[in-house]
Design a protein around this motif. Structure first.
Motif, PDB file in Angstrom:
ATOM      1  N   LYS A 360       0.835  -1.211   0.000  1.00  0.00           N
ATOM      2  CA  LYS A 360       0.000   0.000   0.000  1.00  0.00           C
ATOM      3  C   LYS A 360       0.871   1.263   0.000  1.00  0.00           C
ATOM      4  O   LYS A 360       0.666   2.187  -0.802  1.00  0.00           O
ATOM      5  CB  LYS A 360      -0.906  -0.025   1.242  1.00  0.00           C
ATOM      6  CG  LYS A 360      -2.010   1.041   1.257  1.00  0.00           C
ATOM      7  CD  LYS A 360      -3.116   0.689   0.311  1.00  0.00           C
ATOM      8  CE  LYS A 360      -4.268   1.694   0.372  1.00  0.00           C
ATOM      9  NZ  LYS A 360      -5.105   1.541   1.576  1.00  0.00           N
ATOM     10  N   PRO A 470      -8.831  -1.501   0.931  1.00  0.00           N
ATOM     11  CA  PRO A 470      -8.781  -1.714   2.382  1.00  0.00           C
ATOM     12  C   PRO A 470      -7.345  -1.862   2.861  1.00  0.00           C
ATOM     13  O   PRO A 470      -6.423  -2.076   2.070  1.00  0.00           O
ATOM     14  CB  PRO A 470      -9.558  -3.028   2.580  1.00  0.00           C
ATOM     15  CG  PRO A 470     -10.320  -3.231   1.329  1.00  0.00           C
ATOM     16  CD  PRO A 470      -9.545  -2.575   0.237  1.00  0.00           C
ATOM     17  N   ARG A 471      -7.161  -1.752   4.166  1.00  0.00           N
ATOM     18  CA  ARG A 471      -5.843  -1.970   4.747  1.00  0.00           C
ATOM     19  C   ARG A 471      -5.393  -3.396   4.458  1.00  0.00           C
ATOM     20  O   ARG A 471      -6.159  -4.349   4.610  1.00  0.00           O
ATOM     21  CB  ARG A 471      -5.897  -1.739   6.259  1.00  0.00           C
ATOM     22  CG  ARG A 471      -4.552  -1.875   6.954  1.00  0.00           C
ATOM     23  CD  ARG A 471      -4.682  -1.583   8.442  1.00  0.00           C
ATOM     24  NE  ARG A 471      -3.405  -1.754   9.123  1.00  0.00           N
ATOM     25  CZ  ARG A 471      -3.241  -1.598  10.438  1.00  0.00           C
ATOM     26  NH1 ARG A 471      -4.263  -1.254  11.183  1.00  0.00           N
ATOM     27  NH2 ARG A 471      -2.040  -1.771  10.973  1.00  0.00           N
ATOM     28  N   ILE A 472      -4.143  -3.537   4.024  1.00  0.00           N
ATOM     29  CA  ILE A 472      -3.628  -4.837   3.613  1.00  0.00           C
ATOM     30  C   ILE A 472      -2.888  -5.480   4.778  1.00  0.00           C
ATOM     31  O   ILE A 472      -1.932  -4.927   5.298  1.00  0.00           O
ATOM     32  CB  ILE A 472      -2.684  -4.695   2.399  1.00  0.00           C
ATOM     33  CG1 ILE A 472      -3.454  -4.086   1.223  1.00  0.00           C
ATOM     34  CG2 ILE A 472      -2.104  -6.047   2.008  1.00  0.00           C
ATOM     35  CD1 ILE A 472      -2.570  -3.750   0.040  1.00  0.00           C
ATOM     36  N   GLY A 473      -3.358  -6.670   5.170  1.00  0.00           N
ATOM     37  CA  GLY A 473      -2.707  -7.396   6.251  1.00  0.00           C
ATOM     38  C   GLY A 473      -2.107  -8.682   5.731  1.00  0.00           C
ATOM     39  O   GLY A 473      -1.568  -8.746   4.635  1.00  0.00           O
TER      40      GLY A 473
END
Length: 477
Positions: A360, A470-473
């Motif tokens: 990101k 979205p936030r990348i985990g």
């Protein structure tokens, strides 16, 4: 009394878990060590499978949702199991041909204009026609995997390339040329979908995908260099280059089929059990049902813009440098080579940087740098400044496609990797048809200098799309 207690105890255990899991595994004869110990066919799916053995409707639903983490031994490596080493190099060769295919358009445009006596807008149809092929690949990719597995892709895609290049070699009437580029686009779309999804789910995906797409860039670097040299220095007809492409496609067909022969539809279905309670097509689940649809469509639109930038720049830069920067034909052709070489080097070098700072953040940095270089390319009217700026721009654009694929693998469950990533990659690949055609259509009336503001606008749009992810985990397998 002891016998009664034992019976009661066994009855409780059966009701909780032990007997259903054991019985289901025995009934299904599960031999794949990667199969989850708590999953299998639901009863309804097992019954449907017994009535329709020839259909890929045997796509099974797991009884529990997809886990959010996976053990290390469930993640494949590029060289483990051993067959993956062979298959990885087969995909590298395919991407080499894909890159050569896409970059050839720009190199032959001036010669097609002269040979067929075409205007900008008509010659631009060779960019638009692969769009039809890419759309077909986006829609059929998941069905081909379910029915034929990766073996089907390894056969169909190279065959499409081979047939297209054989027809081009006989320099048919221009409408026929436009049609066969649809076939080449379908082959590219299938491979883009399948091999990105497969490698994107591996360990060290950024690095391996960086090399995969570097081979695309390498093919795109070689093609205009060799084609331009053959036409300008050797005085050969434009279609002579496709004799070489035919030979490369023959090798691709033989190697790909041999490498992926064991990857049948059944092998694919067993390795990618459905881990949701959804019914119907996995493609529908990926593109129509939240939260997966948000990820898939944002990535698809991002890749649509990115590939449009890549192919529009690579395709029209030769004409731009000749007509606007007043460069010689050979020097202008070398500018396209520099752009694709920048992409190739960027994918290898930044492929090791991106995972260390996160996809990101990395792309959020690369895109503004590429935008600044594009403004230099546009606003400084010097041939050599433009050539250096566009090569550096290629360097920072290079890792965008691999990073988007890795982001998808982390944000989507494993059973949606092929359908979701495949759709995004193939849909995105159509940007390489739409935007270069749009540049040609607008250039017909306003001149080829319209390339620059269009690229600037696209860079800004895809940056906004990327920031909307979205936030990348961690990866969801």
């Amino acid at each position: 009394m002891e016998r009664h207690n034992a019976g009661a105890s066994t009855s409780v255990m059966d009701a909780i878990e032990m007997r259903p899991v054991h019985t289901r595994q025995e009934a299904l004869h599960i031999s794949n060590k990667k199969a989850p110990s708590i999953g299998g066919h639901s009863l309804a799916n097992s019954i449907r499978s017994s009535h329709s053995k020839t259909s890929y409707a045997s796509d099974r639903n797991e009884t529990l949702p997809s886990p959010t983490t996976a053990s290390a031994d469930e993640v494949e490596l590029w060289n483990k199991p051993g067959i993956n080493l062979y298959r990885t190099f087969a995909t590298f060769w395919s991407f080499l041909i894909m890159g050569a295919n896409d970059a050839t358009y720009g190199a032959i445009i001036p010669y097609l204009e002269e040979y067929y006596k075409l205007s900008y807008i008509v010659v631009s149809l060779i960019f638009l026609s692969p769009f039809v092929g890419y759309v077909g690949a986006a829609l059929l990719n998941n069905a081909i995997h379910m029915k034929f597995g990766q073996r089907g892709v390894a056969f169909m895609a190279p065959l499409c390339h081979l047939l297209a290049y054989v027809v081009i070699c006989v320099h048919p009437p221009y409408p026929v040329l436009v049609v066969v580029f649809i076939l080449a686009g379908f082959g590219n779309g299938l491979e883009d979908s399948a091999w990105n999804a497969w490698i994107g789910a591996m360990a060290n995906a950024n690095e391996v995908l960086g090399f995969l797409h570097a081979f695309y860039g390498l093919g795109a670097t070689i093609a205009p260099l060799v084609a331009t040299t053959m036409m300008t220095k050797g005085g050969l007809p434009w279609y002579t280059w496709y004799y070489i492409m035919v030979g490369a496609a023959v090798i691709e067909l033989a190697v790909s089929v041999h490498a992926f022969w064991g990857a049948s539809g059944k092998v694919y279905r067993d390795a990618h059990p459905r881990t949701s309670d959804q019914n119907g097509s996995r493609l529908s689940e990926a593109v129509l049902r939240m939260p997966a649809a948000r990820v898939v469509w944002l990535c698809a639109l991002f890749l649509l813009g990115y590939v449009g930038i890549e192919v529009a720049l690579g395709g029209w830069i030769v004409v731009f440098m000749i007509r606007v920067r007043h460069g010689a034909a050979f020097a202008s052709g070398m500018t396209a080579t520099g752009f694709w070489l920048g992409i190739t080097v960027g994918r290898v070098v930044l492929g090791f940087v991106t995972p260390r700072i996160g996809e990101k953040l990395a792309i959020a940095i690369y895109l503004p740098v590429a935008l600044a270089l594009q403004l230099i390319f546009w606003l400084v009217p010097q041939f050599y400044v433009s050539a250096v700026a566009v090569a550096l721009q290629g360097f920072f654009l290079g890792p965008l496609f691999p990073a988007a694929v890795v982001a998808c693998t982390k944000l989507l469950p494993k059973h949606l990797h092929v359908s979701g990533i495949g759709f995004a990659a193939a849909f995105g690949g159509s940007g390489g048809a739409i935007f270069p055609f749009a540049v040609g259509a607008i250039a017909q009336h306003a001149g080829v200098q319209v390339l620059q503001p269009i690229i600037v606008a696209l860079l800004a749009v895809i940056w906004m799309l990327w920031m909307g992810l979205p936030r990348i985990g961690k990866k969801k397998d």
